[in-house]
Motif scaffolding. Structure first.
Motif, short mmCIF file in Angstrom:
data_model
loop_
_atom_site.label_atom_id
_atom_site.label_comp_id
_atom_site.label_asym_id
_atom_site.label_seq_id
_atom_site.Cartn_x
_atom_site.Cartn_y
_atom_site.Cartn_z
N LEU A 108 -79.50 56.67 -7.63
CA LEU A 108 -78.70 56.53 -8.25
C LEU A 108 -78.78 55.65 -8.13
CD1 LEU A 108 -77.76 59.94 -5.96
CD2 LEU A 108 -78.56 59.55 -8.04
N ARG A 109 -78.27 54.33 -6.85
CA ARG A 109 -77.66 52.97 -7.54
C ARG A 109 -78.16 51.87 -8.70
NH1 ARG A 109 -73.72 50.95 -5.03
NH2 ARG A 109 -73.99 51.29 -3.16
N ALA A 110 -78.95 52.28 -9.42
CA ALA A 110 -78.88 51.93 -10.96
C ALA A 110 -79.16 52.83 -11.88
CB ALA A 110 -80.81 52.54 -11.31
N ARG A 111 -78.85 54.34 -11.61
CA ARG A 111 -77.98 54.69 -12.54
C ARG A 111 -77.00 54.54 -12.74
NH1 ARG A 111 -82.00 57.69 -14.43
NH2 ARG A 111 -81.03 59.78 -14.69
N HIS A 112 -76.06 54.24 -11.39
CA HIS A 112 -74.52 53.51 -10.98
C HIS A 112 -74.66 52.44 -12.19
CE1 HIS A 112 -70.77 52.50 -8.79
NE2 HIS A 112 -71.66 51.14 -8.61
#
Length: 126
Positions: A66-70
Motif C-alpha cells: 500500500l505504501r508503494a501504491r501511495h
C-alpha cells in the motif's frame, strides 16, 4: 475522506469503523491483504488501519504494497498508515515503523485515544 480497515476480527472491525466514522471518515473494510490493495485502488483512502495478524499475507505485506501504491499515485494526498494489533511487544511497533507505518495502536484500544492519534497524525486539533 475515506478510511480503509484491514482486519480479520469482526469485533475489531466494528470498533475501528465506529472510531473512524465518528472522526468523519467513510469506511471500507476487508480481511485479506489482496483485498486491501484492490480497495485502495478503488477508494484512494487517506487513512489506513492495518492489522498485523491476518490469514495469508500479514499486515506488514499489505503495508509495504500500500505504501508503494501511495508513492506511485504521487497525488499529493496526505495518507496515514496505522498498524493495529494485539501484538503489544516492542518489536511489533518497531517493525511497523521500519515497514513505513506512521503509528501503532495496541488492541484492545480506547476509541477516543485512537481518534486523538488520528487527529494528531493529520495535524488536526478539533
Amino acid at each position: 475522506m475515506h478510511a480503509l480497515i484491514l482486519d480479520d476480527d469482526p469485533d475489531s472491525v466494528a470498533l475501528l469503523r465506529k472510531a473512524v466514522t465518528e472522526a468523519g471518515f467513510q469506511a471500507a473494510d476487508c480481511s485479506r491483504a489482496a483485498d486491501a490493495i484492490n480497495l485502495f485502488d478503488q477508494y484512494k483512502p487517506q487513512l489506513l488501519l492495518l492489522d498485523i495478524g491476518l490469514p495469508g499475507q500479514d499486515g506488514f505485506f499489505a503495508l509495504r504494497r500500500l505504501r508503494a501504491r501511495h508513492q506511485a499515485l504521487n497525488d499529493g494526498v496526505h495518507r496515514v498508515f496505522l498498524m493495529v494489533s494485539a501484538r503489544s511487544d516492542y518489536n511489533a511497533a518497531e517493525d511497523a515503523a521500519n515497514f513505513g507505518a506512521d503509528g501503532f495502536v495496541n488492541k484492545p484500544f480506547n476509541i477516543q485515544e485512537l481518534q486523538g492519534k488520528i487527529r494528531m497524525l493529520f495535524g488536526r486539533k478539533d
